[in-house]
Design a protein around this motif. Sequence first.
Motif, short mmCIF file in Angstrom:
data_model
loop_
_atom_site.label_atom_id
_atom_site.label_comp_id
_atom_site.label_asym_id
_atom_site.label_seq_id
_atom_site.Cartn_x
_atom_site.Cartn_y
_atom_site.Cartn_z
N ALA A 1 -10.99 1.67 -1.55
CA ALA A 1 -11.41 0.28 -1.69
C ALA A 1 -11.27 -0.49 -0.39
O ALA A 1 -10.47 -0.13 0.49
CB ALA A 1 -10.60 -0.41 -2.79
N SER A 2 -12.03 -1.56 -0.29
CA SER A 2 -11.94 -2.47 0.83
C SER A 2 -12.06 -3.88 0.29
O SER A 2 -12.93 -4.17 -0.53
CB SER A 2 -13.08 -2.20 1.83
N GLY A 3 -11.18 -4.77 0.74
CA GLY A 3 -11.22 -6.14 0.25
C GLY A 3 -10.71 -7.11 1.30
O GLY A 3 -9.92 -6.75 2.17
N ARG A 4 -11.18 -8.33 1.22
CA ARG A 4 -10.71 -9.34 2.16
C ARG A 4 -10.85 -10.73 1.55
O ARG A 4 -11.56 -10.92 0.56
CB ARG A 4 -11.50 -9.28 3.47
N SER B 1 -14.67 -4.34 -2.74
CA SER B 1 -15.51 -3.19 -3.05
C SER B 1 -14.63 -2.00 -3.40
O SER B 1 -13.60 -1.78 -2.75
CB SER B 1 -16.39 -2.82 -1.84
N VAL B 2 -15.06 -1.24 -4.41
CA VAL B 2 -14.26 -0.10 -4.90
C VAL B 2 -15.18 1.10 -5.10
O VAL B 2 -16.29 0.97 -5.62
CB VAL B 2 -13.57 -0.45 -6.24
N LEU B 3 -14.69 2.27 -4.72
CA LEU B 3 -15.32 3.54 -5.07
C LEU B 3 -14.28 4.35 -5.82
O LEU B 3 -13.20 4.63 -5.29
CB LEU B 3 -15.78 4.29 -3.82
N THR C 1 -3.83 0.41 3.16
CA THR C 1 -3.74 1.62 3.99
C THR C 1 -5.06 2.02 4.63
O THR C 1 -5.08 2.76 5.62
CB THR C 1 -3.26 2.80 3.14
N GLY C 2 -6.17 1.56 4.04
CA GLY C 2 -7.47 2.00 4.52
C GLY C 2 -7.80 3.42 4.13
O GLY C 2 -8.76 4.00 4.66
N GLN C 3 -7.04 3.99 3.20
CA GLN C 3 -7.21 5.38 2.80
C GLN C 3 -7.48 5.50 1.30
O GLN C 3 -7.12 4.60 0.53
CB GLN C 3 -5.93 6.18 3.13
N PRO C 4 -8.12 6.62 0.87
CA PRO C 4 -8.25 6.86 -0.57
C PRO C 4 -6.86 7.02 -1.20
O PRO C 4 -5.91 7.47 -0.54
CB PRO C 4 -9.04 8.18 -0.64
N VAL C 5 -6.74 6.64 -2.45
CA VAL C 5 -5.46 6.71 -3.16
C VAL C 5 -5.64 7.54 -4.42
O VAL C 5 -6.51 7.24 -5.25
CB VAL C 5 -4.95 5.30 -3.53
N ALA D 1 -6.63 0.31 -5.86
CA ALA D 1 -7.49 -0.44 -4.94
C ALA D 1 -6.66 -1.30 -4.00
O ALA D 1 -6.91 -1.34 -2.78
CB ALA D 1 -8.47 -1.31 -5.74
N ASN D 2 -5.66 -1.98 -4.52
CA ASN D 2 -4.79 -2.79 -3.68
C ASN D 2 -4.09 -1.95 -2.62
O ASN D 2 -3.96 -2.36 -1.46
CB ASN D 2 -3.75 -3.52 -4.53
N ARG D 3 -3.63 -0.77 -3.01
CA ARG D 3 -2.98 0.13 -2.05
C ARG D 3 -3.98 0.57 -0.98
O ARG D 3 -3.64 0.65 0.21
CB ARG D 3 -2.42 1.35 -2.79
#
Length: 442
Positions: free
Chosen positions: A216-219, A291-293, A429-433, A423-425
């Motif tokens: 995920a990416s969020g701002r 955004s979430v994948l 981290t900028g990494q898949p969780v 997603a928050n994690r």
Amino acid sequence: MSGTAGRPQRFALVGTGARAEMFVRALVLDHPGTAELVAFADVNQTRMNAHNGWLAELGFDPVPTYPAGEFETMLEKEHVDVVLVTTVDRTHDEYIVTALRAGRDVVTEKPMTTDVTRCERILRTVAETGRKVSVAFNYRYNPLHEKVREVLAEGTIGEVGSVHFEWLLDVRHGADYFRRWHRDKANSGGLMVHKASHHFDLVNWWLDATPEEVYASGRLFFYGENGKRHGYARDYDRAHGAPEAADDPFALHLADHPRLRELYLEAEAEDGYHRDQNVFAPGVTIEDDMSVLARYSTGATMTYHLTAYAPWEGYRVMFNGSRGRLELEVVENDFVSRRAAGELKGAALHGTEAAVEEGHARLTVHPFWERSREVPVTGYTRGGHGGADARMTAVLFGGHVDPMGRAATARDGALALLTGLAANRSFETGQPVRVADLLTVP
């Protein structure tokens, strides 16, 4: 649903903010034969008094009120069977766990809680006590969403390979999360938890699947101090008493709304809580563009986007399958007028009346090698979350038999929560969780 020896079940409600009114009205007006409201608990006496005043307006006697610190005393003294939890999200687990250990069942507003530690504590206590937690995922009861479940289960579009889900909160509804306690992620878990847990639960339920991996990416793009860059910022902390807020379309004027005035403005002396903070003031720690994948146990993937500053409100969800495609589009309101921008969604209290703007809903099947066809849906209304609130409370309070098995358990609450927490994690981290790295849910 009934209590001991066929008597109505005795419900106590903790957390008497605005959302509590829907549950209170359902208990006293819609299901008096099977459920009885017997007490309120809260950290704020003025808010409890306001709800008792509204009960009197409906022709009912007030119920006993208890400070939150006397929650356990209330359970015993009022012979409570079920606790309704509608407090600030970060405190849900305190009341859920206490009630379970006291031998009571619980109905909690979503999200069930806000982090992994609290979630583990709830699941462990459910297992230890054998008591029941029901999460109020009312969107499961929306007739549109029921029909989606039916169409998918019938195999109309075959095996689902992917889902695309976009949710838009407009500049009236979306802005409201940035006026309240929700603006602090420590309180709400952010919109990935507080709001999107609804949506993640729907996908889990629709697909009959569990999330396995999330990227995920969020701002924070629009609200908070970004208001200066976009030209919306006004120099005030909260709207009440601030001349700068007089014509601000993002300001909520509590004194203009009798119920909000009673519930919040007149209650400030007790706890200092300001319900009308400036959405562009410093201190916002949640995101407004996300955004979430996600990948699920069935192999299906989901792309999801939540925008909290849209010009119209609604959502689109599309399912791509081995035999075709299913599309749902819901426009809850097609615009927000400048005059109405500072109001709450549809009513002085959220969700109790239909919005005045125009909207529509459409469910469409696109089979391979055939023309598309619209799927008829009955029972959908624009108020009460599409008619879902009344259907949900009929099951939770009225004992109605639900052939679709929509009542969400603590396990369901945890699985919806975990997509948002992952997603928050990933934001951090900028990494898949991997969801299992956060918590394994049996």
